[in-house]
Design a protein around this motif. Structure first.
Motif, PDB file in Angstrom:
ATOM      1  N   UNK A  12     -12.440  -7.105  -2.687  1.00 34.03           N
ATOM      2  CA  UNK A  12     -12.105  -5.819  -2.066  1.00 34.03           C
ATOM      3  C   UNK A  12     -11.446  -6.019  -0.701  1.00 34.03           C
ATOM      4  N   UNK A  13     -11.961  -6.959   0.075  1.00 35.00           N
ATOM      5  CA  UNK A  13     -11.379  -7.232   1.396  1.00 35.00           C
ATOM      6  C   UNK A  13      -9.972  -7.795   1.267  1.00 35.00           C
ATOM      7  N   UNK A  14      -9.764  -8.672   0.280  1.00 35.42           N
ATOM      8  CA  UNK A  14      -8.428  -9.232   0.058  1.00 35.42           C
ATOM      9  C   UNK A  14      -7.459  -8.123  -0.342  1.00 35.42           C
ATOM     10  N   UNK A  15      -7.890  -7.239  -1.253  1.00 34.69           N
ATOM     11  CA  UNK A  15      -7.039  -6.127  -1.686  1.00 34.69           C
ATOM     12  C   UNK A  15      -6.665  -5.254  -0.494  1.00 34.69           C
ATOM     13  N   UNK A  16      -7.660  -4.886   0.329  1.00 34.23           N
ATOM     14  CA  UNK A  16      -7.405  -4.019   1.481  1.00 34.23           C
ATOM     15  C   UNK A  16      -6.452  -4.685   2.467  1.00 34.23           C
ATOM     16  N   UNK A  17      -6.658  -5.957   2.752  1.00 33.17           N
ATOM     17  CA  UNK A  17      -5.809  -6.658   3.716  1.00 33.17           C
ATOM     18  C   UNK A  17      -4.409  -6.881   3.158  1.00 33.17           C
ATOM     19  N   UNK A  18      -4.338  -7.220   1.871  1.00 31.80           N
ATOM     20  CA  UNK A  18      -3.036  -7.411   1.251  1.00 31.80           C
ATOM     21  C   UNK A  18      -2.277  -6.096   1.178  1.00 31.80           C
ATOM     22  N   UNK A  19      -2.962  -5.030   0.798  1.00 36.52           N
ATOM     23  CA  UNK A  19      -2.357  -3.698   0.749  1.00 36.52           C
ATOM     24  C   UNK A  19      -1.815  -3.308   2.118  1.00 36.52           C
ATOM     25  N   UNK A  20      -2.623  -3.540   3.163  1.00 33.46           N
ATOM     26  CA  UNK A  20      -2.182  -3.222   4.527  1.00 33.46           C
ATOM     27  C   UNK A  20      -0.980  -4.060   4.937  1.00 33.46           C
ATOM     28  N   UNK A  21      -1.001  -5.336   4.566  1.00 32.91           N
ATOM     29  CA  UNK A  21       0.099  -6.249   4.923  1.00 32.91           C
ATOM     30  C   UNK A  21       1.389  -5.833   4.210  1.00 32.91           C
ATOM     31  N   UNK A  55      -1.452 -16.757   2.642  1.00 32.89           N
ATOM     32  CA  UNK A  55      -2.140 -15.698   3.370  1.00 32.89           C
ATOM     33  C   UNK A  55      -3.372 -16.251   4.082  1.00 32.89           C
ATOM     34  N   UNK A  56      -3.816 -15.530   5.110  1.00 38.42           N
ATOM     35  CA  UNK A  56      -4.924 -16.005   5.940  1.00 38.42           C
ATOM     36  C   UNK A  56      -6.247 -15.356   5.574  1.00 38.42           C
ATOM     37  N   UNK A  57      -6.288 -14.555   4.510  1.00 36.94           N
ATOM     38  CA  UNK A  57      -7.513 -13.800   4.213  1.00 36.94           C
ATOM     39  C   UNK A  57      -8.097 -14.139   2.848  1.00 36.94           C
ATOM     40  N   UNK A 117      -6.164   2.386  -1.219  1.00 35.17           N
ATOM     41  CA  UNK A 117      -5.727   2.098  -2.581  1.00 35.17           C
ATOM     42  C   UNK A 117      -6.217   0.716  -2.984  1.00 35.17           C
ATOM     43  N   UNK A 118      -6.960   0.674  -4.067  1.00 35.85           N
ATOM     44  CA  UNK A 118      -7.407  -0.610  -4.623  1.00 35.85           C
ATOM     45  C   UNK A 118      -6.984  -0.633  -6.089  1.00 35.85           C
ATOM     46  N   UNK A 119      -5.756  -1.064  -6.304  1.00 33.91           N
ATOM     47  CA  UNK A 119      -5.156  -0.967  -7.627  1.00 33.91           C
ATOM     48  C   UNK A 119      -5.742  -1.996  -8.585  1.00 33.91           C
TER      49      UNK A 119
END
Length: 199
Positions: free
Chosen positions: A187-196, A179-181, A99-101
């Motif tokens: 896109x990477x920030x969204x994916x990592x934030x979504x996962x977190x 956050x550390x990312x 999900x990349x809102x």
């Protein structure tokens, strides 16, 4: 006042004839919420009954309403609530797409342009009833919330059977700037934030 506010108010009053909610932790300050920083509540899924319970308990605790828009001029396009689950979870599962809102992307772009701006995410889990392991009646097990995303009919029976044993659990806030990312691509920030946020 928008049309949605009085509708939600009436719906909350009706819902709370069947709902009694316990909030954890009992001291909301222990989740390290900073009152001066805009907050986005994070729910697992897009569900009106969960939103109404969250709205009622935030009102009782003196926290910003989740249906309010973020109180910053450059972030007011979005409301103070975000759901981790995609709009079409089955389709997302079949396609194995993250999900990349637009909401997260828009907020990240604004925060990248305004390094002085901070925002905090407050994960909230709402449980209707006790875990399945301690349910005694097969009807209670059938309509337990742990069985996944329910349809409207099943949601009604979930509230009917479990509403007076509702648990609202606030987790510790997640600071965006902490956050550390943040050095990654959007896109990477969204994916990592979504996962977190989904943990």
């Amino acid at each position: 006042m928008t049309f949605r506010n009085p509708v939600n108010y009436i719906a909350r009053k009706l819902l709370y004839w069947m709902v009694r909610a316990e909030v954890l932790p009992s001291n909301i300050e222990s989740v390290n919420i900073t009152r001066e920083v805009p907050v986005i509540y994070v729910l697992e899924a897009r569900n009106w009954s969960n939103l109404l319970v969250l709205e009622a308990e935030c009102d009782r605790l003196g926290l910003p309403a989740p249906i309010n828009r973020i109180p910053e001029p450059n972030l007011k396009a979005w409301h103070c609530v975000y759901s981790v689950a995609p709009r079409q979870p089955f389709k997302a599962w079949l396609q194995q797409t993250p999900k990349r809102s637009r909401m997260l992307r828009g907020i990240i772009e604004i925060l990248r342009e305004n390094p002085e701006q901070e925002i905090q995410f407050l994960p909230v889990s709402i449980f209707w009833g006790r875990p399945v392991a301690v349910q005694k009646h097969w009807m209670q097990v059938l309509f337990a919330d742990t069985w996944g995303i329910a349809g409207r009919t099943r949601r009604f029976f979930t509230i009917l059977f479990h509403g007076r044993s509702t648990l609202v659990n606030f987790s510790e806030t997640i600071s965006y700037r902490g956050s550390t990312f943040l050095e990654h691509t959007d896109d990477e920030i969204i994916d990592r934030l979504q996962s977190h946020l989904a943990k």
